[in-house]
Design an enzyme around this catalytic site. Structure first.
Site, mmCIF file in Angstrom:
data_model
loop_
_atom_site.group_PDB
_atom_site.id
_atom_site.type_symbol
_atom_site.label_atom_id
_atom_site.label_comp_id
_atom_site.label_asym_id
_atom_site.label_seq_id
_atom_site.Cartn_x
_atom_site.Cartn_y
_atom_site.Cartn_z
ATOM 1 N N HIS A 177 0.816 -1.225 0.000
ATOM 2 C CA HIS A 177 0.000 0.000 0.000
ATOM 3 C C HIS A 177 0.840 1.260 0.000
ATOM 4 O O HIS A 177 0.350 2.335 -0.345
ATOM 5 C CB HIS A 177 -0.930 0.008 1.219
ATOM 6 C CG HIS A 177 -2.036 -0.983 1.110
ATOM 7 N ND1 HIS A 177 -3.320 -0.629 0.827
ATOM 8 C CD2 HIS A 177 -2.037 -2.337 1.201
ATOM 9 C CE1 HIS A 177 -4.082 -1.707 0.772
ATOM 10 N NE2 HIS A 177 -3.318 -2.770 1.004
ATOM 11 N N ASP A 385 3.504 9.344 -0.608
ATOM 12 C CA ASP A 385 2.299 8.591 -0.262
ATOM 13 C C ASP A 385 2.091 7.500 -1.300
ATOM 14 O O ASP A 385 2.295 7.744 -2.498
ATOM 15 C CB ASP A 385 1.085 9.533 -0.259
ATOM 16 C CG ASP A 385 0.119 9.235 0.869
ATOM 17 O OD1 ASP A 385 0.001 8.055 1.245
ATOM 18 O OD2 ASP A 385 -0.517 10.175 1.367
HETATM 19 C C1 GDG Z 1 -2.231 3.851 3.360
HETATM 20 C C2 GDG Z 1 -1.195 4.513 2.439
HETATM 21 C C3 GDG Z 1 -2.837 4.442 0.559
HETATM 22 C C4 GDG Z 1 -8.562 10.212 7.853
HETATM 23 N N1 GDG Z 1 -8.843 10.894 8.983
HETATM 24 C C5 GDG Z 1 -10.017 10.410 9.433
HETATM 25 C C6 GDG Z 1 -10.444 9.401 8.560
HETATM 26 N N2 GDG Z 1 -9.528 9.296 7.599
HETATM 27 C C7 GDG Z 1 -9.625 8.374 6.471
HETATM 28 C C8 GDG Z 1 -9.668 9.093 5.148
HETATM 29 C C9 GDG Z 1 -9.167 8.009 4.209
HETATM 30 C C10 GDG Z 1 -8.184 7.246 5.089
HETATM 31 O O1 GDG Z 1 -8.499 7.541 6.454
HETATM 32 C C11 GDG Z 1 -6.729 7.683 4.847
HETATM 33 O O2 GDG Z 1 -6.296 7.067 3.677
HETATM 34 P P1 GDG Z 1 -4.989 7.510 2.884
HETATM 35 O O3 GDG Z 1 -4.945 6.728 1.634
HETATM 36 O O4 GDG Z 1 -5.066 8.965 2.658
HETATM 37 O O5 GDG Z 1 -3.744 7.263 3.845
HETATM 38 P P2 GDG Z 1 -3.126 6.085 4.805
HETATM 39 O O6 GDG Z 1 -3.936 5.889 6.023
HETATM 40 O O7 GDG Z 1 -1.710 6.498 5.049
HETATM 41 O O8 GDG Z 1 -3.185 4.737 3.920
HETATM 42 C C12 GDG Z 1 -1.887 5.334 1.363
HETATM 43 C C13 GDG Z 1 -3.749 3.664 1.494
HETATM 44 O O9 GDG Z 1 -3.014 2.958 2.502
HETATM 45 C C14 GDG Z 1 -4.590 2.642 0.721
HETATM 46 O O10 GDG Z 1 -3.786 1.814 -0.047
HETATM 47 O O11 GDG Z 1 -3.633 5.260 -0.273
HETATM 48 O O12 GDG Z 1 -0.924 5.886 0.479
HETATM 49 O O13 GDG Z 1 -0.310 5.332 3.218
HETATM 50 O O14 GDG Z 1 -10.208 7.143 3.861
HETATM 51 O O15 GDG Z 1 -10.970 9.536 4.898
HETATM 52 N N3 GDG Z 1 -11.574 8.696 8.708
HETATM 53 C C15 GDG Z 1 -12.348 9.001 9.794
HETATM 54 N N4 GDG Z 1 -11.988 9.963 10.696
HETATM 55 C C16 GDG Z 1 -10.848 10.704 10.549
HETATM 56 O O16 GDG Z 1 -10.559 11.588 11.358
HETATM 57 N N5 GDG Z 1 -13.498 8.328 9.970
#
Ligand code: GDG
Length: 480
Positions: A177, A385
């Site tokens: 990921h 990322d």
């Molecule tokens: C890893 C990789 C890759 C965030 N704050 C809150 C919240 N979120 C949710 C967002 C989004 C998710 O969490 C974050 O996803 P990301 O993809 O931006 O980042 P990572 O957590 O680092 O994920 C990344 C991913 O895996 C998938 O392969 O894209 O590059 O690092 O859905 O909305 N959700 C809630 N409260 C929050 O305060 N409910």
């Protein structure tokens, strides 16, 4: 490694690998398994994306999130909506060494190009190997011969080695990921070759971007002395490995509906009232140094300094849900953000206006969807990322008649696809400030045109398509 091929399948020596067209059972393995009631409630991209992969009949196996005395090797099972959730507890010492130590203290900074933050020691790595082995042992009794095993992410890079050593001949896939690094960076890590062997014990290894896939193949060449074919196939320990590109996505239509409904809810209304008619610039991230938050705060400060017409006309809301708080680098990041937020607000606030709102607790998913829809600018500026699902969620949440503008780091995997965003280098706060200004002053027709193009892409590369693409590769019968 050669031991694994010689041992054969302890499960069923006569079984054949699953092939296309056969409805094989999917066994998802990830470090953390969300409890059924937790789905979508927590911050973290992996859980969000895999919620769509866990279809009825599948198993989702991994850590329960609970810490016991020792790491257990027997899974507890519960069922919900036809999905079997099988979990083990991790011992207190392994939690500190495997999880905080090697996975989040060494692998996470390494794969986000932050060699200076790596904290490596052998005890942590031994614990990582031991936990990967405990995962394999606990999964073994649950497996059927035709199951397709799909392992996720950097915490479990050596699990396939352990499964093969236990005699498992099922098809195994691994999806990374987070980004992959070139050989010059990977060589910093002493057990680099063992990690590559762990991935090469799989049949399919998937990546978010072509850059990551090629970096992995460069590492295979450099560390294992193996040259892959042009389409990313190579042989390792008597079997064929295929390195594939399968970018992750979201269920865009569902998210659009969520955002539309969320607009009417209490949280979104409260935010709206507090903003009056000011524009909202929004960031939503786990509190993590890969997300470029200090640089983003600086960029917002530069915006207010360089373009004073936005004073009192704009609010920046940063939701930065706390994560991994036991790891030292996360604690210092938090202190750093507290300081910078104070600096900016001290410099630019008025008695009835505070430019930056910054919170470190998680917000409910539907509230976030409503906030995205209200935001004129979505600020997604990680230093590195894998993909970044926030960028895709922001696009899906917009009102197509009056959409906001996405400002996106060129170092997010999402930038490969979402080229109609305002693409920035997050290391240059002046460039980010200019992009925020451009976004705040962009005319409606340009906003609509950019958004329409982005939405088409986000609706195309969905979570479901990601799963189908990966599983199609995994179902491919092994070459003779
Ligand atoms: C890893 C990789 C890759 C965030 N704050 C809150 C919240 N979120 C949710 C967002 C989004 C998710 O969490 C974050 O996803 P990301 O993809 O931006 O980042 P990572 O957590 O680092 O994920 C990344 C991913 O895996 C998938 O392969 O894209 O590059 O690092 O859905 O909305 N959700 C809630 N409260 C929050 O305060 N409910």
């Amino acid at each position: 490694m050669s031991k694994m091929a010689a041992r054969g399948n302890v499960l069923d020596k006569t079984s054949k690998p699953a092939s296309a067209g056969v409805a094989a059972r999917i066994v998802i393995v990830s470090n953390r398994v969300p409890a059924p009631h937790e789905k979508g409630a927590t911050a973290g991209g992996l859980a969000v994306a895999l919620a769509d992969a866990a279809t009825p009949g599948s198993i989702w196996f991994g850590w329960s999130g609970k810490r016991g005395h020792e790491t257990s090797e027997t899974a507890e099972q519960t069922e919900s909506d036809g999905v079997t959730y099988a979990t083990i507890d991790i011992g207190e010492r392994d939690y500190s060494r495997f999880y905080n130590g090697f996975a989040n203290g060494a692998l996470w900074p390494l794969f986000h190009f932050r060699a200076g933050l790596i904290m490596f020691n052998r005890t942590d790595y031994e614990s990582y190997r031991a936990v990967n082995k405990a995962f394999a042992k606990a999964l073994l009794p649950l497996l059927k011969p035709d199951d397709l095993i799909w392992i996720h992410d950097y915490q479990l890079m050596t699990m396939a080695t352990e499964l093969r050593a236990l005699g498992v001949t099922n098809r195994i896939g691994f999806f990374m990921h987070i980004p992959f690094v070139p050989p010059a960076l990977l060589e910093v890590l002493p057990p680099a070759a063992q990690l590559l062997e762990g991935l090469s014990a799989c049949d399919v290894v998937g990546f978010q971007t072509e850059r990551d896939r090629l970096a992995f193949l460069d590492c295979i060449k450099e560390f294992l002395n193996i040259i892959a074919s042009r389409d990313g196939r190579y042989n390792f320990a008597n079997h064929s490995v295929h390195a594939v590109l399968t970018p992750i996505g979201i269920d865009a239509d569902k998210f659009t509906r969520l955002a539309r409904r969320a607009e009417m809810t209490g949280d979104a209304k409260r935010l709206n009232e507090s903003l009056e008619d000011r524009a909202l610039v929004l960031g939503v991230d786990r509190l993590d140094y890969s997300k470029g938050l200090p640089q983003r705060f600086d960029a917002f400060g530069r915006l207010l300094y360089a373009y004073p017409q936005h004073l009192r006309q704009v609010n920046f809301l940063q939701i930065a849900a706390r994560s991994r708080q036991e790891v030292g680098s996360y604690q210092s990041l938090r202190r750093e953000l507290d300081r910078r937020a104070g600096d900016i607000n001290g410099e630019f606030s008025d008695f009835d206006w505070v430019p930056l709102r910054y919170m470190t607790h998680a917000v409910k998913r539907n509230a976030i969807a409503g906030f995205y829809r209200r935001a004129r600018v979505g600020l997604v500026t990680p230093l590195r990322d894998g993909m970044n699902l926030v960028a895709k969620e922001y696009v899906a949440a917009q009102d197509s008649d009056d959409p906001g503008v996405l400002v996106l780091s060129r170092f997010a995997g999402a930038a490969d696809e979402l080229t109609e965003a305002l693409i920035v280098n997050p290391f240059d706060p002046d460039e980010v400030a200019e992009a925020i200004h451009q976004a705040l002053t962009m005319e409606l027709p340009e906003r609509q045109a950019r958004h329409a193009a982005l939405l088409t892409k986000v609706r195309h590369t969905t979570a479901r398509r990601f799963c189908e693409m990966f599983l199609d590769h995994l179902k491919e019968p092994a070459p003779p």
